[in-house]
Design a protein around this motif. Structure first.
Motif, PDB file in Angstrom:
ATOM      1  N   ALA A 155      43.907  71.427  -3.076  1.00 33.26           N
ATOM      2  CA  ALA A 155      42.553  72.439  -3.129  1.00 33.26           C
ATOM      3  C   ALA A 155      41.237  71.626  -2.086  1.00 33.26           C
ATOM      4  N   ILE A 156      40.828  70.206  -2.396  1.00 30.23           N
ATOM      5  CA  ILE A 156      39.633  69.708  -2.040  1.00 30.23           C
ATOM      6  C   ILE A 156      39.833  69.281  -0.343  1.00 30.23           C
ATOM      7  N   VAL A 157      41.079  68.985  -0.621  1.00 28.57           N
ATOM      8  CA  VAL A 157      41.072  69.049   1.226  1.00 28.57           C
ATOM      9  C   VAL A 157      41.467  70.168   1.230  1.00 28.57           C
ATOM     10  N   VAL A 158      41.906  71.747   1.346  1.00 27.09           N
ATOM     11  CA  VAL A 158      41.617  72.489   1.850  1.00 27.09           C
ATOM     12  C   VAL A 158      39.638  72.722   2.214  1.00 27.09           C
ATOM     13  N   GLY A 159      39.299  72.844   0.575  1.00 31.14           N
ATOM     14  CA  GLY A 159      37.995  72.900   1.540  1.00 31.14           C
ATOM     15  C   GLY A 159      37.654  72.413   2.346  1.00 31.14           C
ATOM     16  N   TYR A 160      37.656  71.205   2.535  1.00 30.33           N
ATOM     17  CA  TYR A 160      37.331  70.364   3.526  1.00 30.33           C
ATOM     18  C   TYR A 160      37.991  71.019   4.763  1.00 30.33           C
ATOM     19  N   GLY A 161      38.909  71.407   5.266  1.00 31.73           N
ATOM     20  CA  GLY A 161      39.003  71.484   6.326  1.00 31.73           C
ATOM     21  C   GLY A 161      38.808  73.297   7.198  1.00 31.73           C
ATOM     22  N   TYR A 162      38.818  73.874   5.236  1.00 33.15           N
ATOM     23  CA  TYR A 162      39.136  75.555   5.740  1.00 33.15           C
ATOM     24  C   TYR A 162      37.590  75.806   5.991  1.00 33.15           C
ATOM     25  N   GLY A 163      36.866  75.245   4.760  1.00 39.67           N
ATOM     26  CA  GLY A 163      35.905  76.020   4.019  1.00 39.67           C
ATOM     27  C   GLY A 163      35.021  76.653   2.801  1.00 39.67           C
ATOM     28  N   VAL A 164      35.178  77.513   2.299  1.00 39.47           N
ATOM     29  CA  VAL A 164      35.118  78.546   0.803  1.00 39.47           C
ATOM     30  C   VAL A 164      35.755  79.825   0.927  1.00 39.47           C
ATOM     31  N   SER A 165      35.989  80.259   2.050  1.00 42.45           N
ATOM     32  CA  SER A 165      36.138  81.481   2.440  1.00 42.45           C
ATOM     33  C   SER A 165      37.433  82.114   2.120  1.00 42.45           C
ATOM     34  N   LEU A 166      38.033  80.690   3.141  1.00 46.33           N
ATOM     35  CA  LEU A 166      39.083  80.761   4.148  1.00 46.33           C
ATOM     36  C   LEU A 166      40.329  79.263   2.908  1.00 46.33           C
ATOM     37  N   GLY A 167      38.889  78.854   2.574  1.00 48.30           N
ATOM     38  CA  GLY A 167      40.003  77.785   1.439  1.00 48.30           C
ATOM     39  C   GLY A 167      40.342  78.329  -0.070  1.00 48.30           C
ATOM     40  N   VAL A 168      39.677  79.197  -0.403  1.00 50.50           N
ATOM     41  CA  VAL A 168      39.963  79.468  -1.882  1.00 50.50           C
ATOM     42  C   VAL A 168      40.985  80.158  -1.239  1.00 50.50           C
ATOM     43  N   ALA A 218      47.189  82.040 -11.223  1.00 47.49           N
ATOM     44  CA  ALA A 218      46.374  82.591 -10.411  1.00 47.49           C
ATOM     45  C   ALA A 218      45.647  82.616 -10.801  1.00 47.49           C
ATOM     46  N   ILE A 219      45.545  83.984 -11.713  1.00 48.31           N
ATOM     47  CA  ILE A 219      43.956  84.018 -12.800  1.00 48.31           C
ATOM     48  C   ILE A 219      43.891  82.791 -13.432  1.00 48.31           C
ATOM     49  N   GLY A 220      44.493  82.095 -14.085  1.00 39.41           N
ATOM     50  CA  GLY A 220      43.977  81.066 -14.940  1.00 39.41           C
ATOM     51  C   GLY A 220      43.883  79.391 -14.128  1.00 39.41           C
ATOM     52  N   GLU A 221      44.042  79.766 -12.681  1.00 38.93           N
ATOM     53  CA  GLU A 221      43.401  78.114 -12.244  1.00 38.93           C
ATOM     54  C   GLU A 221      42.701  78.813 -10.779  1.00 38.93           C
ATOM     55  N   LEU A 222      42.011  79.814 -10.765  1.00 37.44           N
ATOM     56  CA  LEU A 222      41.124  80.650  -9.822  1.00 37.44           C
ATOM     57  C   LEU A 222      39.569  79.637  -9.584  1.00 37.44           C
ATOM     58  N   PRO A 223      39.448  79.266 -11.211  1.00 35.99           N
ATOM     59  CA  PRO A 223      37.900  78.182 -11.610  1.00 35.99           C
ATOM     60  C   PRO A 223      38.419  77.317 -11.003  1.00 35.99           C
ATOM     61  N   TRP A 224      39.322  76.675 -11.266  1.00 38.58           N
ATOM     62  CA  TRP A 224      39.480  74.985 -11.052  1.00 38.58           C
ATOM     63  C   TRP A 224      40.107  75.201  -9.325  1.00 38.58           C
ATOM     64  N   THR A 225      40.449  76.034  -8.461  1.00 37.74           N
ATOM     65  CA  THR A 225      40.573  75.915  -7.540  1.00 37.74           C
ATOM     66  C   THR A 225      38.825  76.002  -6.545  1.00 37.74           C
ATOM     67  N   VAL A 226      38.310  76.754  -7.178  1.00 37.30           N
ATOM     68  CA  VAL A 226      36.869  77.318  -6.772  1.00 37.30           C
ATOM     69  C   VAL A 226      36.015  76.445  -5.920  1.00 37.30           C
ATOM     70  N   ALA A 227      36.519  75.813  -8.369  1.00 39.11           N
ATOM     71  CA  ALA A 227      35.498  74.211  -8.211  1.00 39.11           C
ATOM     72  C   ALA A 227      35.467  73.250  -6.692  1.00 39.11           C
ATOM     73  N   ALA A 228      36.726  72.599  -6.652  1.00 39.20           N
ATOM     74  CA  ALA A 228      37.527  72.394  -6.029  1.00 39.20           C
ATOM     75  C   ALA A 228      37.136  72.606  -4.758  1.00 39.20           C
ATOM     76  N   VAL A 229      37.255  73.765  -4.113  1.00 37.86           N
ATOM     77  CA  VAL A 229      37.091  73.753  -2.727  1.00 37.86           C
ATOM     78  C   VAL A 229      36.206  73.184  -2.590  1.00 37.86           C
TER      79      VAL A 229
END
Length: 237
Positions: free
Chosen positions: A66-79, A170-181
């Motif tokens: 998820a950190i990699v995705v955030g690095y490449g696509y930013g927050v709006s697309l990355g999440v 999808a619900i439970g991983e959302l906060p972890w994913t948002v933070a990592a992105v």
């Protein structure tokens, strides 16, 4: 002859191979090679998709991806991309665990269950999902800092359906994913060190959310047991 022993042997071999592969091929080594591809969104996306698909083979955590995705696509697309990636990457683990530990094969006698520590653990997990409900149970397990594949295998072995796993994940991983992105999007270079100082606060917040989510079912179970004892009825353990 029962296929359970065969499945157990296959499962043990598979876990051993995955653990060994995870030690040999670290996520840091794979992810560091992706950084140079960030300038090409299509190629970068194809490589990231490949990483999500092979992740179960190496038992990598989902946060670095998820950190990699955030690095490449930013927050709006990355999440949304990272969230879809998490759902996709847990699906083969779910089906593999469902085949290795078929819930229908767990209907052993009470004596056999009580003499087998592993079976007792399985019974406890099934009671957890029966009490909490499949979606609530999966959501709470994703909020808690439990390895993703462990949570997936527990849900599969307990008879949780795929659609419930997908929704709960999808619900439970959302906060972890948002933070990592967010961490990935704000980083100058790709990091595999995790969420840093944010991780401790997020862990505490997610544990609190999981506790609140499970408070209702736990209260109802305790209330039912209290009423059963008062009425002199046997209590289901």
């Amino acid at each position: 002859m029962s296929t359970v022993p065969t499945r157990a042997i296959v499962g043990a071999i598979l876990v051993t191979v995955i653990v060994g592969a995870g030690v040999v091929v670290s996520p840091a080594a794979a992810i560091s090679a992706v950084e140079s591809l960030a300038a090409d969104p299509v190629l970068f996306g194809a490589v990231v998709a490949g990483l999500y698909l092979v992740r179960p083979l190496f038992a990598w955590p989902t946060t670095p991806l998820a950190i990699v995705v955030g690095y490449g696509y930013g927050v709006s697309l990355g999440v949304p991309i990272a969230l879809v990636g998490v759902v996709v990457t847990v699906t083969p683990v779910f089906f593999a665990a469902r085949w290795l530990v078929d819930p229908a094969d767990c209907s052993t006698s009470a004596t056999a269950r009580n003499s087998d520590l592993l079976a007792r653990a399985g019974d406890a997990i099934r009671r957890y999902y029966r009490t909490a409900g499949p979606i609530r149970g999966v959501t709470a397990s994703r909020l808690a800092p439990i390895p993703s594949d462990v949570s997936t295998c527990a849900a599969a072995a307990s008879g949780v359906r795929l659609r419930h796993l997908v929704i709960g994940t999808a619900i439970g991983e959302l906060p972890w994913t948002v933070a990592a992105v967010i961490v990935g999007a704000s980083a100058a270079t790709i990091t595999t060190d995790g969420l840093g100082e944010l991780g401790l606060a997020l862990t505490a917040a997610c544990l609190l959310a999981a506790g609140v989510l499970l408070a209702g079912p736990l209260y109802r179970v305790l209330q039912a047991r209290t009423e059963a004892r008062t009425a002199g009825q046997p209590v289901d353990s």
